[in-house]
Design an enzyme around this catalytic site. Sequence first.
Site, PDB file in Angstrom:
ATOM      1  N   PRO A  11      24.326  -9.375  19.906  1.00 52.99           N
ATOM      2  CA  PRO A  11      23.534 -10.592  19.785  1.00 52.99           C
ATOM      3  C   PRO A  11      23.763 -11.592  20.911  1.00 52.99           C
ATOM      4  CG  PRO A  11      24.648 -10.132  17.718  1.00 52.99           C
ATOM      5  CD  PRO A  11      25.100  -9.095  18.696  1.00 52.99           C
ATOM      6  N   ASN A  12      22.672 -12.201  21.323  1.00 53.14           N
ATOM      7  CA  ASN A  12      22.638 -13.298  22.299  1.00 53.14           C
ATOM      8  C   ASN A  12      22.903 -12.867  23.738  1.00 53.14           C
ATOM      9  OD1 ASN A  12      22.076 -15.467  20.413  1.00 53.14           O
ATOM     10  ND2 ASN A  12      24.119 -15.076  19.614  1.00 53.14           N
ATOM     11  N   ARG A  19      22.305 -18.865  28.983  1.00 48.57           N
ATOM     12  CA  ARG A  19      23.199 -19.260  27.902  1.00 48.57           C
ATOM     13  C   ARG A  19      24.548 -19.695  28.465  1.00 48.57           C
ATOM     14  NH1 ARG A  19      26.321 -14.681  24.399  1.00 48.57           N
ATOM     15  NH2 ARG A  19      27.245 -16.095  22.900  1.00 48.57           N
ATOM     16  N   TYR A  24      29.422 -17.873  30.807  1.00 49.09           N
ATOM     17  CA  TYR A  24      28.927 -16.503  30.977  1.00 49.09           C
ATOM     18  C   TYR A  24      28.309 -16.231  32.351  1.00 49.09           C
ATOM     19  CZ  TYR A  24      29.649 -16.314  25.943  1.00 49.09           C
ATOM     20  OH  TYR A  24      30.210 -16.352  24.694  1.00 49.09           O
ATOM     21  N   ASN A  75      29.783  -4.327  24.331  1.00 42.12           N
ATOM     22  CA  ASN A  75      29.996  -5.770  24.206  1.00 42.12           C
ATOM     23  C   ASN A  75      29.233  -6.184  22.951  1.00 42.12           C
ATOM     24  OD1 ASN A  75      30.220  -8.505  24.247  1.00 42.12           O
ATOM     25  ND2 ASN A  75      29.548  -8.773  26.374  1.00 42.12           N
ATOM     26  N   ALA A  78      29.186 -11.765  19.264  1.00 40.03           N
ATOM     27  CA  ALA A  78      29.889 -12.382  18.134  1.00 40.03           C
ATOM     28  C   ALA A  78      30.203 -11.388  17.020  1.00 40.03           C
ATOM     29  CB  ALA A  78      29.054 -13.534  17.588  1.00 40.03           C
ATOM     30  N   HIS A  81      33.747 -10.199  16.191  1.00 37.64           N
ATOM     31  CA  HIS A  81      34.700 -10.960  15.375  1.00 37.64           C
ATOM     32  C   HIS A  81      34.381 -10.894  13.886  1.00 37.64           C
ATOM     33  CE1 HIS A  81      35.406 -12.306  19.415  1.00 37.64           C
ATOM     34  NE2 HIS A  81      34.248 -12.931  19.474  1.00 37.64           N
ATOM     35  N   ASP A  88      33.530   0.711  11.599  1.00 37.13           N
ATOM     36  CA  ASP A  88      33.404   1.996  10.900  1.00 37.13           C
ATOM     37  C   ASP A  88      32.541   2.977  11.710  1.00 37.13           C
ATOM     38  OD1 ASP A  88      34.990   1.090   8.851  1.00 37.13           O
ATOM     39  OD2 ASP A  88      33.358   0.782   7.419  1.00 37.13           O
ATOM     40  N   GLU A  99      35.728  -1.534  25.083  1.00 39.27           N
ATOM     41  CA  GLU A  99      35.228  -2.837  24.616  1.00 39.27           C
ATOM     42  C   GLU A  99      35.213  -3.791  25.807  1.00 39.27           C
ATOM     43  OE1 GLU A  99      37.770  -4.480  21.583  1.00 39.27           O
ATOM     44  OE2 GLU A  99      36.741  -6.429  21.604  1.00 39.27           O
ATOM     45  N   HIS A 101      34.113  -7.791  27.217  1.00 44.47           N
ATOM     46  CA  HIS A 101      33.639  -9.163  27.036  1.00 44.47           C
ATOM     47  C   HIS A 101      33.580  -9.833  28.397  1.00 44.47           C
ATOM     48  CE1 HIS A 101      34.082  -8.738  22.771  1.00 44.47           C
ATOM     49  NE2 HIS A 101      35.257  -8.192  22.998  1.00 44.47           N
ATOM     50  N   LEU A 102      32.507 -10.559  28.635  1.00 43.14           N
ATOM     51  CA  LEU A 102      32.374 -11.277  29.907  1.00 43.14           C
ATOM     52  C   LEU A 102      33.433 -12.358  30.026  1.00 43.14           C
ATOM     53  CD1 LEU A 102      28.568 -11.529  29.444  1.00 43.14           C
ATOM     54  CD2 LEU A 102      29.616 -10.379  31.394  1.00 43.14           C
ATOM     55  N   SER A 103      33.624 -13.097  28.936  1.00 42.49           N
ATOM     56  CA  SER A 103      34.577 -14.215  28.954  1.00 42.49           C
ATOM     57  C   SER A 103      35.945 -13.726  28.465  1.00 42.49           C
ATOM     58  CB  SER A 103      34.068 -15.335  28.041  1.00 42.49           C
ATOM     59  OG  SER A 103      34.012 -14.893  26.694  1.00 42.49           O
ATOM     60  N   ARG A 108      39.684 -18.859  24.477  1.00 43.92           N
ATOM     61  CA  ARG A 108      38.645 -19.636  23.797  1.00 43.92           C
ATOM     62  C   ARG A 108      39.051 -19.944  22.354  1.00 43.92           C
ATOM     63  NH1 ARG A 108      33.044 -16.900  24.858  1.00 43.92           N
ATOM     64  NH2 ARG A 108      32.372 -18.943  24.105  1.00 43.92           N
ATOM     65  N   ARG A 112      37.724 -16.311  18.064  1.00 39.01           N
ATOM     66  CA  ARG A 112      37.353 -15.225  18.985  1.00 39.01           C
ATOM     67  C   ARG A 112      38.558 -14.337  19.333  1.00 39.01           C
ATOM     68  NH1 ARG A 112      32.116 -16.790  20.683  1.00 39.01           N
ATOM     69  NH2 ARG A 112      31.943 -19.045  20.654  1.00 39.01           N
TER      70      ARG A 112
HETATM   71  C1  DQA Z   1      31.335 -12.264  24.288  1.00 40.28           C
HETATM   72  C2  DQA Z   1      32.395 -13.128  23.600  1.00 40.28           C
HETATM   73  C3  DQA Z   1      32.026 -13.378  22.143  1.00 40.28           C
HETATM   74  O1  DQA Z   1      33.021 -14.172  21.518  1.00 40.28           O
HETATM   75  C4  DQA Z   1      30.697 -14.110  22.073  1.00 40.28           C
HETATM   76  O2  DQA Z   1      30.320 -14.302  20.730  1.00 40.28           O
HETATM   77  C5  DQA Z   1      29.630 -13.433  22.843  1.00 40.28           C
HETATM   78  C6  DQA Z   1      29.940 -12.859  24.148  1.00 40.28           C
HETATM   79  C7  DQA Z   1      31.601 -12.130  25.813  1.00 40.28           C
HETATM   80  O3  DQA Z   1      30.998 -11.274  26.421  1.00 40.28           O
HETATM   81  O4  DQA Z   1      32.399 -12.890  26.367  1.00 40.28           O
HETATM   82  O5  DQA Z   1      28.470 -13.411  22.444  1.00 40.28           O
HETATM   83  O6  DQA Z   1      31.352 -10.977  23.725  1.00 40.28           O
END
Ligand code: DQA
Length: 156
Positions: A11-12, A19, A24, A75, A78, A81, A88, A99, A101-103, A108, A112
């Site tokens: 998502p997002n 964003r 990001y 990735n 959210a 978390h 599963d 796995e 994550h950009l950040s 944070r 997270r």
């Molecule tokens: C994220 C970190 C997550 O906590 C956040 O909800 C995201 C992006 C990242 O790529 O840093 O949507 O996965």
Amino acid sequence: MAKPVYVLNGPNLNMLGRREPAIYGRETLDDVRGRVQTHARSLGLEVEFRQSNHEGELVTWIQDAREAASAIVLNAGALTHTSIAILDALTAAELPVIEVHLSNIYKRESFRHHSYVSPAATGVICGLGPKGYLLALDALADILNQGTRATKRRTG
Ligand code: DQA
């Protein structure tokens, strides 16, 4: 024909570039897709790059990956978390999983700091921006190569 690496985004992540750019960055998801595809080609890997805002769709793609993919880069946004369903599905897939994550999620908010994805992951990369996806492919190229060499040794 080798199976593709599924590169899945939650998502997002379709909002990348617009964003919270201070967190990001300015690259869009299409920019990231382009870099991933170019890098994958240089490593001799095929990739299937997808994004969804829906948990169930991601679960279905991970289930499909069990047969259709050689490995997964995820990735989960959210859902990282919150989603036991994704954990599963990853466990059932029995594939190498990186796995991403950009950040740096550990720098944070404390919510997270916990990931439901990590227990099913071979490795975790965070805080390096889009480069994390490329490093994930580097790692998978090694892991998949080792697997191929081991199979060749067994079968002669
Ligand atoms: C994220 C970190 C997550 O906590 C956040 O909800 C995201 C992006 C990242 O790529 O840093 O949507 O996965």
